[in-house]
Scaffold this motif. Structure first.
Motif, PDB file in Angstrom:
ATOM      1  N   PRO A   1       2.179   5.192   1.130  1.00 43.00           N
ATOM      2  CA  PRO A   1       2.417   5.465   2.674  1.00 43.00           C
ATOM      3  C   PRO A   1       0.996   5.939   2.892  1.00 43.00           C
ATOM      4  O   PRO A   1       0.329   6.987   1.925  1.00 43.00           O
ATOM      5  N   PRO A   2       0.913   7.000   4.122  1.00 45.15           N
ATOM      6  CA  PRO A   2       0.144   7.221   4.678  1.00 45.15           C
ATOM      7  C   PRO A   2      -0.013   9.004   3.695  1.00 45.15           C
ATOM      8  O   PRO A   2       0.688   9.271   3.591  1.00 45.15           O
ATOM      9  N   GLU A   3      -1.573   9.492   4.299  1.00 41.04           N
ATOM     10  CA  GLU A   3      -2.292  10.210   3.345  1.00 41.04           C
ATOM     11  C   GLU A   3      -0.647  11.492   3.749  1.00 41.04           C
ATOM     12  O   GLU A   3      -0.518  12.542   3.072  1.00 41.04           O
TER      13      GLU A   3
ATOM     14  N   ARG B   1       2.491  11.700   2.603  1.00 37.47           N
ATOM     15  CA  ARG B   1       2.709  11.274   0.796  1.00 37.47           C
ATOM     16  C   ARG B   1       2.225  13.073   0.374  1.00 37.47           C
ATOM     17  O   ARG B   1       3.007  13.435  -1.120  1.00 37.47           O
TER      18      ARG B   1
ATOM     19  N   LEU C   1       4.963  10.097  11.770  1.00 34.45           N
ATOM     20  CA  LEU C   1       4.379   8.472  12.154  1.00 34.45           C
ATOM     21  C   LEU C   1       4.915   7.774  13.159  1.00 34.45           C
ATOM     22  O   LEU C   1       4.446   6.375  12.775  1.00 34.45           O
TER      23      LEU C   1
ATOM     24  N   TYR D   1       7.896   3.295   6.515  1.00 36.48           N
ATOM     25  CA  TYR D   1       7.120   3.811   6.641  1.00 36.48           C
ATOM     26  C   TYR D   1       6.259   3.879   4.651  1.00 36.48           C
ATOM     27  O   TYR D   1       6.060   4.964   3.656  1.00 36.48           O
ATOM     28  N   ARG D   2       6.822   2.435   4.687  1.00 37.56           N
ATOM     29  CA  ARG D   2       5.789   2.117   2.856  1.00 37.56           C
ATOM     30  C   ARG D   2       6.734   3.042   2.163  1.00 37.56           C
ATOM     31  O   ARG D   2       6.253   3.347   1.671  1.00 37.56           O
TER      32      ARG D   2
ATOM     33  N   GLU E   1       0.897  -1.202   0.093  1.00 35.75           N
ATOM     34  CA  GLU E   1       0.174   0.138   0.023  1.00 35.75           C
ATOM     35  C   GLU E   1       0.858   1.238   0.158  1.00 35.75           C
ATOM     36  O   GLU E   1       2.059   0.644   0.030  1.00 35.75           O
TER      37      GLU E   1
ATOM     38  N   GLU F   1       1.224   0.328  12.995  1.00 31.19           N
ATOM     39  CA  GLU F   1       1.767  -1.007  12.024  1.00 31.19           C
ATOM     40  C   GLU F   1       1.936  -2.364  12.907  1.00 31.19           C
ATOM     41  O   GLU F   1       1.743  -3.305  12.086  1.00 31.19           O
TER      42      GLU F   1
ATOM     43  N   GLY G   1       8.447  11.393   8.168  1.00 26.46           N
ATOM     44  CA  GLY G   1       7.489  10.084   8.657  1.00 26.46           C
ATOM     45  C   GLY G   1       8.327   9.317  10.079  1.00 26.46           C
ATOM     46  O   GLY G   1       7.791   9.517  11.084  1.00 26.46           O
TER      47      GLY G   1
ATOM     48  N   TRP H   1       0.890   6.226  14.170  1.00 29.53           N
ATOM     49  CA  TRP H   1       0.907   5.255  13.272  1.00 29.53           C
ATOM     50  C   TRP H   1       1.870   3.758  13.392  1.00 29.53           C
ATOM     51  O   TRP H   1       1.203   3.512  13.054  1.00 29.53           O
TER      52      TRP H   1
END
Length: 391
Positions: A44-46, A49, A284, A238-239, A42, A291, A280, A287
């Motif tokens: 990263p968080p909005e 982004r 994050l 952090y994707r 997926e 995860e 991040g 967050w």
């Protein structure tokens, strides 16, 4: 003609396994379950982004060359984060940013080793480590895991020779998932220090360790950076896999040598990737804690559900972070079974032979399951398909 450096090594298991499913069609009621690769699927968080978009639109420096060892702000932030996590004092001059953790490993090996030198690596190994050693002209000396899929310092000591330059550990482990106890990691540090070797510890998956707090005390050791080279990745946390942002913690004089390699290969790490990693780190952490809990829940689902497979003769050899490592009960080798699983069960997972020296009998008996992108329901489906499978 002798083989080229790339010809001297094998094809990446990820690349090879993708060929198994290329063009394949799977029944609508049995879609492909892909447990072959350990990477977030997926975005990263909005907020992250938006930070990337803002940097791309408004920061001219995001499109220019930057420092070879990474931007100062990110190096400082990561040094603070490492210091807090490991309850130690790590300075930004001991931290560098790389284009992914694979490059961090390549830079470390290039700084440590010459042609024909040796590096001890645990088996089952992380395949890209073995591939890079092959391409660097460095001999990989296999250190086979023992009980609990853990490496033995005494066995490592017996492998040290005049050309040995480093010992590598990966914890939580890829491919086995196991978390190395703090005492074991310390024993390897002591061994490396006493024998004048580097200890490379790849902690790509440390954000998903089931233990709270520091998993080891190596950063608290006096002159830790004379022995330890620590590797990390922002990709899983952090994707940011597509942005390629990794890191090294080591002595400044080692950084001086690594800088030559990094300057020649990529000149500097991705500016946008570094902007994302910094955002991040600064925004994050809550967050990321969520995860981590989700990954730990999936690990629990593997362990709770495994009796379904155990009843069929499967064995769970290791589990943690993104991975479960298992032994199958069949007469055929794992690579043959892996191909049949794609065609007959719509399951793609990597055989143990891809993490072992050629011909190793253990590899023929084992598989890695990467469960980071398979939730509890998907794990139940996976186990049901494996339990029903007969080659």
């Amino acid at each position: 003609m002798p083989p080229t450096r790339t010809q001297s090594t094998f094809v990446s298991p990820i690349v090879e396994s993708r060929r198994w499913v290329a063009g394949a069609e799977f029944p609508p009621d049995r879609p492909l379950l892909n447990v072959s690769q350990a990477a977030p699927a997926e975005a990263p968080p909005e907020g992250l982004r938006r930070a990337l978009a803002d940097a791309a639109l408004n920061d001219t420096a995001a499109h220019l060359y930057g420092p070879v060892l990474g931007n100062d702000a990110l190096r400082q932030a990561l040094a603070r984060q490492i210091s807090a996590h490991y309850q130690a004092a790590v300075g930004p001059e001991q931290v560098a940013i790389t284009s992914g953790c694979n490059q961090a490993f390549a830079a470390a090996i290039s700084a440590l080793c010459g042609e024909g030198d040796e590096v001890i690596i645990p088996v089952p190994w992380y395949f890209n480590h073995k591939m890079w050693l092959d391409m660097a002209g460095v001999t990989a000396v296999p250190l086979h895991a023992g009980a609990g899929m853990l490496p033995d310092p005494a066995a490592a000591a017996a492998l040290i020779g005049p050309r040995t330059r480093a010992i590598v550990l990966v914890t939580p482990n890829n491919p086995c998932g196991v978390e190395y106890p703090a005492g074991l990691v310390r024993a390897f540090f002591d061994l490396a220090r006493d024998r004048g070797l580097a200890l490379i510890v790849d902690e790509t998956y440390r954000d998903f360790d089931s233990r709270s707090g520091a998993p080891h005390g190596l950063f608290q050791m006096p002159d830790w950076d004379r022995t330890l080279i620590h590797l990390y990745s922002f990709s899983k946390a952090y994707r940011l896999t597509g942005h390629r942002v990794g890191a090294i913690a080591a002595a400044p004089d080692a950084m001086f040598e690594m800088e030559k390699f990094l300057d020649t290969v990529t000149i500097c790490p991705s500016q946008l990737g570094q902007a994302g990693a910094l955002w991040g780190l600064e925004n994050l952490q809550d967050w990321l804690a969520g995860e981590r809990q989700e990954i730990l829940d999936r690990r629990a689902a593997i362990e709770d559900g495994f009796p379904v497979l155990a009843a069929k003769g499967w064995r769970l050899l290791g589990c943690g972070a993104y991975f479960a490592y298992v032994a199958h009960p069949f007469d055929q080798p794992s690579e043959e079974i892996a191909r049949k699983l794609v065609a007959e069960a719509s399951v793609l997972m990597l055989p143990g032979s891809m993490f072992m020296p050629a011909g190793d009998p253990d590899g023929a008996r084992q598989f890695r399951i990467a469960f980071a992108n398979v939730d509890r329901a998907g794990i139940r489906t996976l186990f049901a398909r494996l339990a029903a499978f007969e080659p």
